[in-house]
Write a protein that holds these residues in place. Sequence first.
Motif, mmCIF file in Angstrom:
data_model
loop_
_atom_site.group_PDB
_atom_site.id
_atom_site.type_symbol
_atom_site.label_atom_id
_atom_site.label_comp_id
_atom_site.label_asym_id
_atom_site.label_seq_id
_atom_site.Cartn_x
_atom_site.Cartn_y
_atom_site.Cartn_z
ATOM 1 N N THR A 1 20.284 -16.568 1.234
ATOM 2 C CA THR A 1 19.522 -15.934 2.485
ATOM 3 C C THR A 1 18.036 -16.522 3.368
ATOM 4 O O THR A 1 17.368 -17.533 3.879
ATOM 5 C CB THR A 1 19.972 -15.199 3.381
ATOM 6 O OG1 THR A 1 21.719 -15.331 3.608
ATOM 7 C CG2 THR A 1 19.611 -15.507 5.197
ATOM 8 N N THR A 2 17.374 -15.806 2.136
ATOM 9 C CA THR A 2 15.934 -15.701 2.106
ATOM 10 C C THR A 2 15.240 -17.145 2.394
ATOM 11 O O THR A 2 14.437 -18.388 3.061
ATOM 12 C CB THR A 2 14.788 -15.199 2.311
ATOM 13 O OG1 THR A 2 15.260 -13.429 2.432
ATOM 14 C CG2 THR A 2 13.665 -14.876 2.446
ATOM 15 N N MET B 1 17.335 -19.943 2.764
ATOM 16 C CA MET B 1 17.430 -21.138 3.266
ATOM 17 C C MET B 1 16.465 -21.504 4.363
ATOM 18 O O MET B 1 16.629 -22.131 5.122
ATOM 19 C CB MET B 1 19.049 -20.551 3.534
ATOM 20 C CG MET B 1 19.933 -20.971 2.067
ATOM 21 S SD MET B 1 19.868 -22.569 1.689
ATOM 22 C CE MET B 1 21.755 -23.235 2.867
ATOM 23 N N ARG B 2 16.190 -19.893 5.243
ATOM 24 C CA ARG B 2 15.417 -20.098 5.900
ATOM 25 C C ARG B 2 14.202 -20.685 6.163
ATOM 26 O O ARG B 2 13.625 -21.066 6.558
ATOM 27 C CB ARG B 2 14.998 -18.255 6.750
ATOM 28 C CG ARG B 2 16.257 -17.704 6.915
ATOM 29 C CD ARG B 2 16.715 -16.168 7.070
ATOM 30 N NE ARG B 2 15.095 -15.876 7.973
ATOM 31 C CZ ARG B 2 15.137 -15.389 9.199
ATOM 32 N NH1 ARG B 2 16.014 -15.784 10.115
ATOM 33 N NH2 ARG B 2 14.133 -15.660 10.049
ATOM 34 N N ALA C 1 14.814 -24.330 6.446
ATOM 35 C CA ALA C 1 15.048 -24.575 7.274
ATOM 36 C C ALA C 1 14.367 -24.507 8.170
ATOM 37 O O ALA C 1 13.825 -24.714 9.806
ATOM 38 C CB ALA C 1 16.145 -23.803 8.580
ATOM 39 N N VAL D 1 12.078 -21.543 8.939
ATOM 40 C CA VAL D 1 12.250 -20.591 10.456
ATOM 41 C C VAL D 1 11.318 -19.751 10.173
ATOM 42 O O VAL D 1 10.881 -18.846 10.634
ATOM 43 C CB VAL D 1 13.411 -20.633 10.297
ATOM 44 C CG1 VAL D 1 13.653 -18.913 10.944
ATOM 45 C CG2 VAL D 1 15.002 -21.239 10.868
ATOM 46 N N TYR E 1 21.057 -26.852 10.848
ATOM 47 C CA TYR E 1 20.472 -25.451 10.485
ATOM 48 C C TYR E 1 21.863 -24.866 10.821
ATOM 49 O O TYR E 1 21.713 -24.617 12.392
ATOM 50 C CB TYR E 1 19.533 -25.260 10.304
ATOM 51 C CG TYR E 1 19.226 -23.444 10.173
ATOM 52 C CD1 TYR E 1 19.561 -23.270 8.352
ATOM 53 C CD2 TYR E 1 18.856 -22.757 10.415
ATOM 54 C CE1 TYR E 1 19.391 -21.608 8.034
ATOM 55 C CE2 TYR E 1 18.651 -21.101 10.602
ATOM 56 C CZ TYR E 1 19.099 -21.034 9.377
ATOM 57 O OH TYR E 1 19.181 -19.917 8.560
ATOM 58 N N PRO F 1 22.604 -20.880 11.201
ATOM 59 C CA PRO F 1 22.178 -19.711 9.910
ATOM 60 C C PRO F 1 23.568 -19.029 9.561
ATOM 61 O O PRO F 1 25.150 -19.090 9.770
ATOM 62 C CB PRO F 1 21.815 -19.061 11.059
ATOM 63 C CG PRO F 1 21.875 -19.712 12.333
ATOM 64 C CD PRO F 1 22.200 -20.939 12.220
ATOM 65 N N GLN F 2 23.638 -17.874 9.014
ATOM 66 C CA GLN F 2 24.543 -16.815 8.275
ATOM 67 C C GLN F 2 25.411 -16.104 9.479
ATOM 68 O O GLN F 2 26.231 -16.343 9.322
ATOM 69 C CB GLN F 2 24.171 -16.120 7.383
ATOM 70 C CG GLN F 2 25.011 -14.972 6.742
ATOM 71 C CD GLN F 2 24.399 -14.211 5.699
ATOM 72 O OE1 GLN F 2 23.611 -13.523 6.141
ATOM 73 N NE2 GLN F 2 25.062 -13.625 4.449
ATOM 74 N N PRO G 1 25.093 -17.091 12.893
ATOM 75 C CA PRO G 1 24.207 -17.664 14.334
ATOM 76 C C PRO G 1 24.495 -16.862 16.098
ATOM 77 O O PRO G 1 25.744 -16.231 16.249
ATOM 78 C CB PRO G 1 25.110 -18.662 14.331
ATOM 79 C CG PRO G 1 26.669 -18.009 13.589
ATOM 80 C CD PRO G 1 26.410 -17.458 12.659
ATOM 81 N N ASP H 1 23.849 -22.045 5.502
ATOM 82 C CA ASP H 1 23.817 -19.789 5.284
ATOM 83 C C ASP H 1 25.638 -19.772 5.663
ATOM 84 O O ASP H 1 25.872 -19.338 6.706
ATOM 85 C CB ASP H 1 22.821 -19.889 5.458
ATOM 86 C CG ASP H 1 23.099 -18.515 4.424
ATOM 87 O OD1 ASP H 1 23.514 -18.238 4.026
ATOM 88 O OD2 ASP H 1 21.952 -17.999 5.261
#
Length: 280
Positions: free
Chosen positions: A43-44, A46-47, A50, A52, A82, A84-85, A87, A162
């Motif tokens: 997740t980190t 992917m952020r 994206a 973020v 995007y 997120p895991q 949302p 994610d």
Amino acid sequence: MSAAITTSRLVKKYRTTRAVDGVTLSAAPGVVGLLGPNGAGKTTLMRMIATVVAPDAGSMRLLELDPADPRERVEIRRRIGYLPQAPALYAGFTPFDLVDYVAVLKEHTDRSWRRRETRRVLELVGLQDQMHMKIRILSDGMKQRVALATALIGTPELLVLDEPATGLDLQQRLHLGSLLAQSPTVIFATHNIAEMAALCQHVYVMVAGRIRFSGRPAELTELAVGQVWEDDRQDSNTIRSWPTSAGTYRHLGRPPANAQMVEPSLDDGYLLLVSQAQQQ
């Protein structure tokens, strides 16, 4: 064709923990999976992809642009979608209102275009009959599809997803696969091996912040060749063992003499890789 994502030695730390520890990867057009156990750092990463959060070290290019440059970062955000895991959805909005609002945030100023596009993406995810209902009364699967619709606004060149299939039933997961196949480049994170195998041409496996494997799903399976066997009794001197539906035990590791060897599965290759990485 140029890669939509290239990263070099990306690092992201939270206090003394390196959530992402020197990750280098590349995502060409197609569907790329990021697989790993919970807490692997997916997740980190992917952020960061994206835009973020920014990396603490390393470099990255997205759609041939540099997200470290503020002007280029704005252009990247216009061209990616995007999910997120977890949302955050405004419960008092309708799906139509929320998707339209996200389109405004993405600087789509033509109101007529936004309304057409909002209807289009909600229909793509199968919410044409729920688009004017309050989000608070929708099921978890419907809420996930609302979030997915926001990622699809404007037909992005790059989708960063994610755990996109969270809460979706089998039919909806199959439809998700069809949607992803129509997108130019997709990277999605998951810990679901079957989901990854069904959707991805290329997979990265991430363990403890580092990339431990890069290749095709079939190549991940091949890692376990000669290291999987079944027996009527459980052998404790293995990396992993578990009961099967046939009443035998499946074992993963160094086989004993005269072991009844079996063909490895994708699960076997993944479990072997993760177990070995966690022991290092």
